[in-house]
Scaffold this motif. Structure first.
Motif, PDB file in Angstrom:
ATOM      1  N   GLY A 100      -3.717  -0.070  -1.692  1.00 24.43           N
ATOM      2  CA  GLY A 100      -4.585   0.868  -1.492  1.00 24.43           C
ATOM      3  C   GLY A 100      -5.823   0.104  -1.047  1.00 24.43           C
ATOM      4  N   ASN A 101      -6.000  -1.060  -1.963  1.00 23.74           N
ATOM      5  CA  ASN A 101      -7.399  -1.643  -1.637  1.00 23.74           C
ATOM      6  C   ASN A 101      -7.557  -2.334  -0.337  1.00 23.74           C
ATOM      7  OD1 ASN A 101      -8.842  -4.663  -2.728  1.00 23.74           O
ATOM      8  ND2 ASN A 101      -9.951  -2.830  -2.782  1.00 23.74           N
ATOM      9  N   HIS A 102      -6.347  -2.888  -0.034  1.00 22.34           N
ATOM     10  CA  HIS A 102      -6.160  -3.775   1.251  1.00 22.34           C
ATOM     11  C   HIS A 102      -6.381  -2.713   2.219  1.00 22.34           C
ATOM     12  CE1 HIS A 102      -4.508  -7.847   0.543  1.00 22.34           C
ATOM     13  NE2 HIS A 102      -4.679  -7.453  -0.795  1.00 22.34           N
ATOM     14  N   LEU A 103      -5.656  -1.608   2.184  1.00 21.34           N
ATOM     15  CA  LEU A 103      -5.667  -0.670   3.388  1.00 21.34           C
ATOM     16  C   LEU A 103      -7.186   0.159   3.204  1.00 21.34           C
ATOM     17  CD1 LEU A 103      -2.339   1.106   2.828  1.00 21.34           C
ATOM     18  CD2 LEU A 103      -3.055  -0.292   4.495  1.00 21.34           C
ATOM     19  N   GLY A 138      -7.261   4.569   1.744  1.00 18.38           N
ATOM     20  CA  GLY A 138      -7.055   3.893   0.910  1.00 18.38           C
ATOM     21  C   GLY A 138      -7.714   3.921  -0.447  1.00 18.38           C
ATOM     22  N   GLN A 139      -9.000   4.630  -0.365  1.00 19.81           N
ATOM     23  CA  GLN A 139      -9.364   4.741  -1.812  1.00 19.81           C
ATOM     24  C   GLN A 139      -8.616   5.741  -2.389  1.00 19.81           C
ATOM     25  OE1 GLN A 139     -11.301   2.349  -2.716  1.00 19.81           O
ATOM     26  NE2 GLN A 139     -13.347   3.043  -2.813  1.00 19.81           N
ATOM     27  N   GLY A 147      -6.863   4.978 -11.361  1.00 23.62           N
ATOM     28  CA  GLY A 147      -7.684   5.979 -12.358  1.00 23.62           C
ATOM     29  C   GLY A 147      -8.849   6.191 -11.753  1.00 23.62           C
ATOM     30  N   GLU A 148      -9.516   5.277 -10.868  1.00 24.11           N
ATOM     31  CA  GLU A 148     -10.691   5.456 -10.339  1.00 24.11           C
ATOM     32  C   GLU A 148     -10.709   4.835  -9.046  1.00 24.11           C
ATOM     33  OE1 GLU A 148     -13.881   3.790 -12.315  1.00 24.11           O
ATOM     34  OE2 GLU A 148     -13.839   5.056 -13.999  1.00 24.11           O
ATOM     35  N   ALA A 149     -11.554   5.268  -7.844  1.00 22.51           N
ATOM     36  CA  ALA A 149     -11.444   4.724  -6.694  1.00 22.51           C
ATOM     37  C   ALA A 149     -12.029   3.440  -6.444  1.00 22.51           C
ATOM     38  CB  ALA A 149     -12.214   5.494  -5.806  1.00 22.51           C
ATOM     39  N   ARG A 293       1.190  -3.819   5.253  1.00 24.85           N
ATOM     40  CA  ARG A 293       0.677  -3.229   3.896  1.00 24.85           C
ATOM     41  C   ARG A 293       1.113  -1.575   3.819  1.00 24.85           C
ATOM     42  NH1 ARG A 293      -0.435  -7.721   4.138  1.00 24.85           N
ATOM     43  NH2 ARG A 293      -1.402  -9.111   2.537  1.00 24.85           N
ATOM     44  N   LEU A 294       1.143  -0.903   5.058  1.00 31.36           N
ATOM     45  CA  LEU A 294       1.476   0.401   5.128  1.00 31.36           C
ATOM     46  C   LEU A 294       3.027   0.541   4.966  1.00 31.36           C
ATOM     47  CD1 LEU A 294      -0.378   1.672   8.350  1.00 31.36           C
ATOM     48  CD2 LEU A 294      -0.545   2.638   6.202  1.00 31.36           C
TER      49      LEU A 294
END
Length: 410
Positions: A100-103, A138-139, A147-149, A293-294
């Motif tokens: 998610g962070n990469h995206l 992604g966020q 747990g948090e964005a 990554r997707l």
């Protein structure tokens, strides 16, 4: 006669960087230096003596762009030191958080380089709208899994604090597929912009070695086996010279006595046979990585067991063994090292991706006109604050002792 061109601060990158470029009469860079001007914050110093559980929490505050990679590398360094292994589903969930962070983060670099490649304001606006939609998804992945964005408090020593619900799994799968539909349009747009760019052939190409531990997530065992035996580091003044190095605020990390390039191009080179070089190859590699990554995020979400345990509690407090945790951050190989004794940190060191990239960026400008230096820099997408953790002060007396990555005095 050689002249010196200084660019400071650099623009459209995270943090404050500086170029010091030696150029010939035609403005061609004969010697390129890139360095950090970010104020030192001392994370590694104030971690010493703290409870081991504090390390992932603190290091995720290195940066607001890629907190999960620091929390993950930190947790895995502690886990390696004390000998705990997260359960399989915890590792998958941790990987999904990092995906998610990469995206979220990879598309941000496209915003930073848009003025270089897309002069039309309306086309820029349309692209930014697409990019922000992707970054939001992604966020959302980070928020649900971590747990948090932003700072991902669910990344804990031993795994992930909690699993996600079955409803959340299905929702995230829908979001990943929504992202893919937006990405296909944006990918074609960026590829077209790159194809039309009038960039000098071979810009940014170099013969420095490439370093990567995994195509997607990161492998601590690969770093320990393939790279750590050849690791060394140099302080800024010996590397840059007295007149330049006194301003720099990062260690110069080296493999086999020289700098290396990390990041998208290095990962694709090692694990996919991607042989293109230079600035444009690095920009295009980032596009390829988003698709990879997707695919991986969708694969994890399709098989994730939402009823399984995601954390194993540590059963030991540590005996001072050096632990190494490695995560492949958006910008490249992110290395954390820690020693834990009686539940507390006795040694800590971080070598984020941009710390590796800083010397590589300087060298990659050589052989081309200095006006292209920031194009080269932005292809690496440097996150300079992540890389800046130490300071050396001297006025004729010893004011501190500095320890290298192996824990010994220098």
């Amino acid at each position: 006669m050689a002249e010196r061109v200084v660019i400071a601060p650099t623009t459209r990158n995270e943090g404050h960087g500086k170029f010091v470029l030696e150029v010939d009469d035609e403005g061609i860079v004969t010697k390129g230096h890139f360095l950090s001007l970010v104020l030192v914050r001392g994370f590694e110093k104030f971690l010493v003596g703290r409870a081991m559980e504090f390390a992932p929490v603190a290091t995720s505050r290195f940066c607001g762009l890629c907190p999960p990679t620091h929390a993950t590398a930190s947790a895995e360094a502690i886990e390696d030191s004390i000998g705990v292994t997260p359960p399989r589903q915890g590792l998958l969930l941790r990987e999904l958080c990092n995906l998610g962070n990469h995206l979220h983060d990879h598309p941000l670099q496209q915003i930073l380089i848009l003025p270089d490649f897309v002069p039309d304001a309306e086309m820029q606006k349309d692209a930014i709208i697409r990019i922000q939609k992707m970054r939001k998804i992604g966020q959302q992945i980070c928020e649900v899994t971590g747990g948090e964005a932003i700072h991902s408090p669910h990344i804990r020593i031993g795994g992930m604090a909690k699993n996600i619900s079955e409803a959340a799994r299905r929702k995230l799968l829908e979001k990943v597929r929504e992202y893919r539909s937006i990405w296909e349009e944006q990918r074609q747009f960026m590829e077209g912009a790159f194809d039309a760019a009038r960039v000098p052939e071979g810009l940014g190409a170099h013969d420095m070695p490439l370093m990567a531990t995994d195509l997607i997530y990161g492998r601590s065992d690969v770093f320990r086996r393939e790279y750590y035996p050849d690791y060394s580091e140099v302080l800024p003044v010996p590397y840059y010279g007295e007149d330049i190095g006194v301003e720099a605020c990062t260690i110069i990390p080296m493999i086999k006595g020289g700098p290396v390039e990390v990041g998208p191009r290095a990962r694709l080179w090692k694990f996919r046979g991607y042989n293109a070089k230079g600035t444009m190859a690095l920009n295009r590699a980032r596009l390829i990585e988003i698709t990879i990554r997707l695919d991986r995020a969708e694969e994890i979400l399709e098989k994730l067991d939402t009823r399984a345990r995601t954390i194993n509690q540590p059963v030991t407090k540590g005996s001072g063994r050096l632990g190494i945790g490695v995560n492949e951050a958006p910008r490249g190989t992110n290395v954390h090292m820690a020693k834990v004794e009686d539940g507390r940190i006795s040694f800590y060191k971080a070598m984020p991706a941009t710390m590796w990239s800083i010397p590589a960026i300087g060298k990659a400008t050589e052989g081309f006109h200095h006006r292209w230096a920031q194009w080269v820099m932005r292809s690496y997408d440097p996150c300079i604050s992540c890389a800046t953790h130490f300071i050396i002060v001297h006025d004729g007396r010893v004011v501190d002792r500095y320890s290298d990555s192996r824990g010994g005095p220098v």
